[in-house]
Design a protein around this motif. Structure first.
Motif, PDB file in Angstrom:
ATOM      1  N   PRO A  72      -6.397  -9.252   5.401  1.00  0.00           N
ATOM      2  CA  PRO A  72      -5.619  -8.457   4.438  1.00  0.00           C
ATOM      3  C   PRO A  72      -4.127  -8.691   4.649  1.00  0.00           C
ATOM      4  O   PRO A  72      -3.676  -8.957   5.766  1.00  0.00           O
ATOM      5  N   ARG A  73      -3.359  -8.556   3.578  1.00  0.00           N
ATOM      6  CA  ARG A  73      -1.923  -8.778   3.633  1.00  0.00           C
ATOM      7  C   ARG A  73      -1.194  -7.461   3.352  1.00  0.00           C
ATOM      8  O   ARG A  73      -1.523  -6.759   2.397  1.00  0.00           O
ATOM      9  N   PHE A  74      -0.223  -7.162   4.189  1.00  0.00           N
ATOM     10  CA  PHE A  74       0.534  -5.918   4.071  1.00  0.00           C
ATOM     11  C   PHE A  74       1.997  -6.238   3.784  1.00  0.00           C
ATOM     12  O   PHE A  74       2.579  -7.149   4.396  1.00  0.00           O
ATOM     13  N   VAL A  99       3.644   1.220   1.873  1.00  0.00           N
ATOM     14  CA  VAL A  99       3.160  -0.113   2.239  1.00  0.00           C
ATOM     15  C   VAL A  99       2.001  -0.481   1.323  1.00  0.00           C
ATOM     16  O   VAL A  99       1.108   0.341   1.087  1.00  0.00           O
ATOM     17  N   THR A 100       2.018  -1.696   0.785  1.00  0.00           N
ATOM     18  CA  THR A 100       0.914  -2.159  -0.052  1.00  0.00           C
ATOM     19  C   THR A 100      -0.020  -3.041   0.782  1.00  0.00           C
ATOM     20  O   THR A 100       0.432  -3.902   1.547  1.00  0.00           O
ATOM     21  N   ASP A 101      -1.318  -2.787   0.626  1.00  0.00           N
ATOM     22  CA  ASP A 101      -2.353  -3.517   1.357  1.00  0.00           C
ATOM     23  C   ASP A 101      -3.139  -4.343   0.347  1.00  0.00           C
ATOM     24  O   ASP A 101      -3.818  -3.790  -0.523  1.00  0.00           O
ATOM     25  N   ARG A 102      -3.058  -5.664   0.460  1.00  0.00           N
ATOM     26  CA  ARG A 102      -3.675  -6.562  -0.508  1.00  0.00           C
ATOM     27  C   ARG A 102      -4.875  -7.276   0.108  1.00  0.00           C
ATOM     28  O   ARG A 102      -4.754  -7.945   1.132  1.00  0.00           O
ATOM     29  N   ASN A 103      -6.061  -7.088  -0.516  1.00  0.00           N
ATOM     30  CA  ASN A 103      -7.260  -7.840  -0.142  1.00  0.00           C
ATOM     31  C   ASN A 103      -7.397  -8.991  -1.130  1.00  0.00           C
ATOM     32  O   ASN A 103      -7.837  -8.811  -2.260  1.00  0.00           O
TER      33      ASN A 103
END
Length: 224
Positions: A72-74, A99-103
């Motif tokens: 995952p990208r934060f 904070v955005t958490d991108r899967n």
């Protein structure tokens, strides 16, 4: 006249002397045949095992190419600490962040346990609290993590207070926002083992208590 003398000779029987040699040769041949069969069986077994390993490796490689697993990208969207703009201790001041958490995985979902957030100054924790309950994040999904933490330091009696005051006076305070959780990846009906997730977002707060623009939407460091 007396008959001529004919000496008698013992009959030579070579087959009786060659019998031990023939038996030894048969045993040698049988031993070599046995060794040959054992060697062939071992070679066949090794070939079978290597073939199975190769097939498994090819299947795993195809699955990896198909799934393309990614961590995952934060990204740090915002951070505010108005209490740090004061020259007094920031105890009871609030830290707020986004904070955005991108899967980015196409076919892999992620299960999160509770997410805990903490703020560090010079490796000293000055705030910490849970910010998000357990949840499941589908593939190709972005989750927003909002948090509000109450500062518990540094205090005027802390060894780092002089250094902290000097940073406040210059209008730039370097902090680290850290997120921790336990996660599991889900591939259809199969779940992986748990991983301890650590996310670190380096940032600097300016005189107004807000994060400097160059740190906005910066990618955070992620490790397991």
């Amino acid at each position: 006249m007396s008959s001529s003398y004919q000496p008698s000779y013992a009959t030579y029987q070579p087959q009786q002397r060659q019998q031990p040699q023939q038996t030894s040769r048969r045993r040698y041949i049988a031993h070599r045949v046995k060794e040959s069969l054992t060697s062939r069986f071992a070679k066949c077994l090794c070939s079978l095992v290597l073939s199975l390993l190769l097939i498994v490796a090819v299947i795993m490689f195809i699955l990896w190419l198909n799934l393309r697993p990614h961590r995952p990208r934060f990204y740090l969207s915002s951070f505010s600490a108005p209490g740090l703009a004061q020259s007094t201790s920031p105890v009871n001041s609030a830290f707020t962040f986004n904070v955005t958490d991108r899967n980015s995985n196409g076919k892999i979902g992620i299960y999160y346990d509770s997410i805990y957030a903490s703020v560090l100054y010079n490796d000293n924790q000055i705030a910490s609290a849970p910010v998000l309950s357990p949840f499941y994040q589908p593939s190709k999904n972005t989750t927003v993590i909002l948090g509000t933490l109450t500062a518990v330091g540094p205090n005027t009696t802390d060894p780092i207070w002089d250094h902290f005051s000097a940073d406040v006076a210059t209008g730039q305070v370097r902090l680290v926002l850290k997120l921790t959780s336990k996660i599991r990846f889900q591939v259809k009906m199969w779940d992986t083992r748990q991983h301890n997730l650590h996310v670190e977002c380096d940032l600097t707060v300016g005189q107004d208590g807000n994060v400097l623009s160059q740190y906005v939407n910066e990618r955070c460091t992620v490790y397991f």
